[in-house]
Design a protein around this motif. Sequence first.
Motif, PDB file in Angstrom:
ATOM      1  N   GLY A   3      30.901  48.222  28.511  1.00 50.64           N
ATOM      2  CA  GLY A   3      30.771  48.216  29.950  1.00 50.64           C
ATOM      3  C   GLY A   3      30.105  47.155  30.621  1.00 50.64           C
ATOM      4  N   ASN A   5      30.686  42.881  31.389  1.00 51.61           N
ATOM      5  CA  ASN A   5      31.358  41.636  31.193  1.00 51.61           C
ATOM      6  C   ASN A   5      30.743  40.513  30.850  1.00 51.61           C
ATOM      7  OD1 ASN A   5      32.992  39.505  32.065  1.00 51.61           O
ATOM      8  ND2 ASN A   5      33.204  39.949  34.200  1.00 51.61           N
ATOM      9  N   THR A  11      34.905  34.550  37.060  1.00 53.60           N
ATOM     10  CA  THR A  11      35.538  34.948  38.251  1.00 53.60           C
ATOM     11  C   THR A  11      37.152  35.274  38.328  1.00 53.60           C
ATOM     12  OG1 THR A  11      36.000  32.643  38.726  1.00 53.60           O
ATOM     13  CG2 THR A  11      34.197  33.256  39.852  1.00 53.60           C
ATOM     14  N   TYR A  14      41.300  36.504  33.523  1.00 53.13           N
ATOM     15  CA  TYR A  14      42.485  36.208  32.837  1.00 53.13           C
ATOM     16  C   TYR A  14      42.813  34.704  32.666  1.00 53.13           C
ATOM     17  CZ  TYR A  14      43.689  40.873  34.893  1.00 53.13           C
ATOM     18  OH  TYR A  14      43.528  41.989  35.200  1.00 53.13           O
ATOM     19  N   VAL A 254      40.743  43.440  29.388  1.00 51.99           N
ATOM     20  CA  VAL A 254      39.806  43.931  30.177  1.00 51.99           C
ATOM     21  C   VAL A 254      39.869  45.150  31.015  1.00 51.99           C
ATOM     22  CG1 VAL A 254      39.058  41.519  30.695  1.00 51.99           C
ATOM     23  CG2 VAL A 254      41.017  42.473  32.154  1.00 51.99           C
ATOM     24  N   LYS A 256      42.642  46.776  32.248  1.00 47.96           N
ATOM     25  CA  LYS A 256      43.527  46.947  33.191  1.00 47.96           C
ATOM     26  C   LYS A 256      44.921  47.217  33.050  1.00 47.96           C
ATOM     27  CE  LYS A 256      40.065  45.302  35.929  1.00 47.96           C
ATOM     28  NZ  LYS A 256      39.188  46.321  35.955  1.00 47.96           N
TER      29      LYS A 256
ATOM     30  N   PHE B 105      39.368  51.514  39.921  1.00 53.91           N
ATOM     31  CA  PHE B 105      39.947  50.890  38.631  1.00 53.91           C
ATOM     32  C   PHE B 105      39.862  49.513  38.424  1.00 53.91           C
ATOM     33  CE2 PHE B 105      43.241  49.417  36.104  1.00 53.91           C
ATOM     34  CZ  PHE B 105      43.000  50.256  34.769  1.00 53.91           C
ATOM     35  N   PHE B 106      40.269  48.541  39.578  1.00 62.60           N
ATOM     36  CA  PHE B 106      40.416  47.277  39.248  1.00 62.60           C
ATOM     37  C   PHE B 106      39.079  46.701  39.542  1.00 62.60           C
ATOM     38  CE2 PHE B 106      45.140  47.837  40.058  1.00 62.60           C
ATOM     39  CZ  PHE B 106      45.321  47.366  38.620  1.00 62.60           C
ATOM     40  N   GLN B 107      38.010  47.281  39.952  1.00 59.72           N
ATOM     41  CA  GLN B 107      36.604  46.597  40.016  1.00 59.72           C
ATOM     42  C   GLN B 107      35.859  47.112  38.956  1.00 59.72           C
ATOM     43  OE1 GLN B 107      36.161  47.441  44.027  1.00 59.72           O
ATOM     44  NE2 GLN B 107      37.552  45.797  44.637  1.00 59.72           N
ATOM     45  N   HIS B 108      36.421  47.937  37.882  1.00 59.46           N
ATOM     46  CA  HIS B 108      35.491  48.582  36.881  1.00 59.46           C
ATOM     47  C   HIS B 108      35.075  47.556  35.436  1.00 59.46           C
ATOM     48  CE1 HIS B 108      33.849  51.459  34.018  1.00 59.46           C
ATOM     49  NE2 HIS B 108      35.008  51.220  33.302  1.00 59.46           N
ATOM     50  N   VAL B 109      34.056  47.066  35.535  1.00 64.34           N
ATOM     51  CA  VAL B 109      33.639  46.242  34.575  1.00 64.34           C
ATOM     52  C   VAL B 109      34.107  44.907  34.898  1.00 64.34           C
ATOM     53  CG1 VAL B 109      33.354  45.696  32.057  1.00 64.34           C
ATOM     54  CG2 VAL B 109      33.678  48.044  32.825  1.00 64.34           C
ATOM     55  N   PHE B 110      35.274  44.632  34.704  1.00 64.20           N
ATOM     56  CA  PHE B 110      35.982  43.238  35.302  1.00 64.20           C
ATOM     57  C   PHE B 110      36.581  43.460  36.564  1.00 64.20           C
ATOM     58  CE2 PHE B 110      35.706  43.443  30.520  1.00 64.20           C
ATOM     59  CZ  PHE B 110      35.069  42.265  30.159  1.00 64.20           C
ATOM     60  N   ASP B 111      36.196  42.549  37.094  1.00 61.59           N
ATOM     61  CA  ASP B 111      36.984  42.618  38.628  1.00 61.59           C
ATOM     62  C   ASP B 111      38.208  41.923  38.532  1.00 61.59           C
ATOM     63  OD1 ASP B 111      36.807  43.024  41.554  1.00 61.59           O
ATOM     64  OD2 ASP B 111      37.155  40.963  41.715  1.00 61.59           O
ATOM     65  N   ASP B 112      39.304  42.436  38.795  1.00 63.31           N
ATOM     66  CA  ASP B 112      40.777  41.944  39.003  1.00 63.31           C
ATOM     67  C   ASP B 112      40.828  40.978  40.129  1.00 63.31           C
ATOM     68  OD1 ASP B 112      43.497  41.523  39.181  1.00 63.31           O
ATOM     69  OD2 ASP B 112      43.940  42.708  37.605  1.00 63.31           O
ATOM     70  N   PRO B 113      40.843  39.662  40.037  1.00 60.16           N
ATOM     71  CA  PRO B 113      40.787  38.787  41.486  1.00 60.16           C
ATOM     72  C   PRO B 113      42.225  38.951  41.974  1.00 60.16           C
ATOM     73  CG  PRO B 113      40.805  37.427  39.167  1.00 60.16           C
ATOM     74  CD  PRO B 113      40.886  38.994  38.932  1.00 60.16           C
ATOM     75  N   TYR B 114      43.210  39.400  41.408  1.00 65.55           N
ATOM     76  CA  TYR B 114      44.832  39.369  41.770  1.00 65.55           C
ATOM     77  C   TYR B 114      44.686  40.507  42.884  1.00 65.55           C
ATOM     78  CZ  TYR B 114      45.578  35.325  38.881  1.00 65.55           C
ATOM     79  OH  TYR B 114      45.133  34.397  38.150  1.00 65.55           O
TER      80      TYR B 114
END
Lengths: 286, 353
Positions: A3, A5, A11, A14, A254, A256, B105-114
Amino acid sequence: MNGENKCMNQTNPYLPEAARIVRTYPLTEDVKFFQVRLVDMEKAISFKYSPGQFAMISVLGAGEAPFSISSTPSRPGLLEFCIRKAGTVTNAIFKLKENDHIGIRGPYGNGFPIESMHGKDIIIVMGGLGAAPLRSVLLYCLDNRDIFGRVALLHGAKRPAEMILREEFFALKERNDLECYLTVDADDTGKWKENIGVVTTLFPLLKDINPSKTFAFVCGPPVMYKFVLKELIKLNIPKNQILMTLERRMKCGVGKCGHCAIDYIYTCIDGPVFTYWDVIHMRELI
Amino acid sequence: MKIVKLKKENLFSFLEAISEEAELWAPVQKYENKHSFQLIKDFSQIDLKYTRTILPPKKLFLPPTFNMFLATEQGYEEDFSHATKKILFGVHPCDIHGLLILDRFFQHVFDDPYYSKARQNTLILGLSCWPDENCMCKSTNTHIIEEGYDLFFSELENDYLVWIGSSQGDDCIRIKPGFFDEDITDEDIQIYIKWQNERDKAFQVDINFVAMPDLMELKYENPIWEKLGDACLACGSCSNVCPTCNCYNVLDKPLLNKDTSEIGRCWDACTLESYSEVAGGENFREKRAQRLKLWYTHKLQAYISKYGKPACVGCGRCASTCPVDINVQTVAKALEGKDMDTFWNRLSKEVTK
């Protein structure tokens, strides 16, 4: 570890970093060794990972796939991978030569909790390409030999020519500070001097195991797990001290894209390292 | 929370005033009784009485396909062109809850910038609604919304009660202060309460979601999954229309100029056969029953165990979309062991057809 990063690009997780292949040579007919370095010197030195973590490797025009890191964090600067030719991305990787560029993202995954095993005995059981992630653990133990107890390695391959990194493992047999047992399912050369039989036939060689202070690491083809786990349980090693690293389809690394979901966990962030208890508890893992 | 009142006749003028520097997206009727969030050029297109759109608002934050970056030998060029400034009007409470689940979901651990960039660039203007036979949001407790919007419009008789949920929402109100009345009368409140009571009584579906995690666990090996798997077409439609489904695939699209690739994303679905395939052709979920189980484990078990509520927001899209009627309602009923004879009969007819 879990958990957090630790990815290079904070930033945009990907975006890959450019890396250069500094050395590559074949290990077997369909497995190649790749030693790579991030082009950016500072990033190359500061790339921190744990044994058992993985990286996403991309080749322009072919795509991206996850690969376990075979090198050890105790030797920073270079990253090593053992890659089997199996699909579009690996086919493209196989065509690359020294000095060619690839993209790397990571490190990802929980990795082995190796820091919590100081003073413990270590048994490493690997089959075939299972040596790729476990080599990282092995080298880490050897580089920090004095902080671990007994170290034993059991390595099996189908045939002598299919044993990856065999020269490296043969060299270890010369050392008297670890037990190194090698086996092949069948010897088609007539020159194999080690054990012949599946990897579980090596278990009788492990004498006087102290189960409560032993951690076992297992990685290999799916069929191997059932039999190896049975042997480890026979040795009375606690289920939460048996660790394995699993393979799944991954597109992001990651947590997602969803492809590596098992039950309600994501292999890429909650794994790929799981204990035998997790496997019993969660279904679908192996 | 600050609440003001807006006369119904001023709604479109207000939307026009605030959308000068942003795209306005709102529900429009696309086919008979089928709606869609569309870019609005003409306010008369907006249909305030819609029940659900074909696709949930997720399509505006992570479109079905989009490019993440351009990869060249020299480096990478990020592409955020999907994250234009938008005002999304007419979002129902279930869909706002869907966005809150995606946020987490999209901000959990890694933030998904898109996702995050598009989310930051979009104002959410919610709108109250009335349930039809497929709406389950009362069961999922997502018929009420307290956060996740900038403004929320609750319909009264001649006015809207406007709930101001964010600082940006408050800024919008200030663009046309004359439109808004801070004096909410007892009569308004009575109308609102009456509407709420009647709305709550209008639900036709009642599912006990709290019981689902245990039922999923206890019935994991139950033959109902094989039956559902036999009928499932593995078309992925349920995932496309679900407001909380977010799986995607990554595409490397080489341009004609060989040294450049567009790295893009496209929606994927765990019900599709290729979903769990790994290199060498091994497939961890070859059977449709296994894949359906994964879908429902996520919706009805995992999220409830983790966060105390299902990853289903009760929008009813799966119910109005699945060609063979496998949806949250029918699966929940099957798990509860309710009388499903007609359902199974119809399914087996579909299968043998």
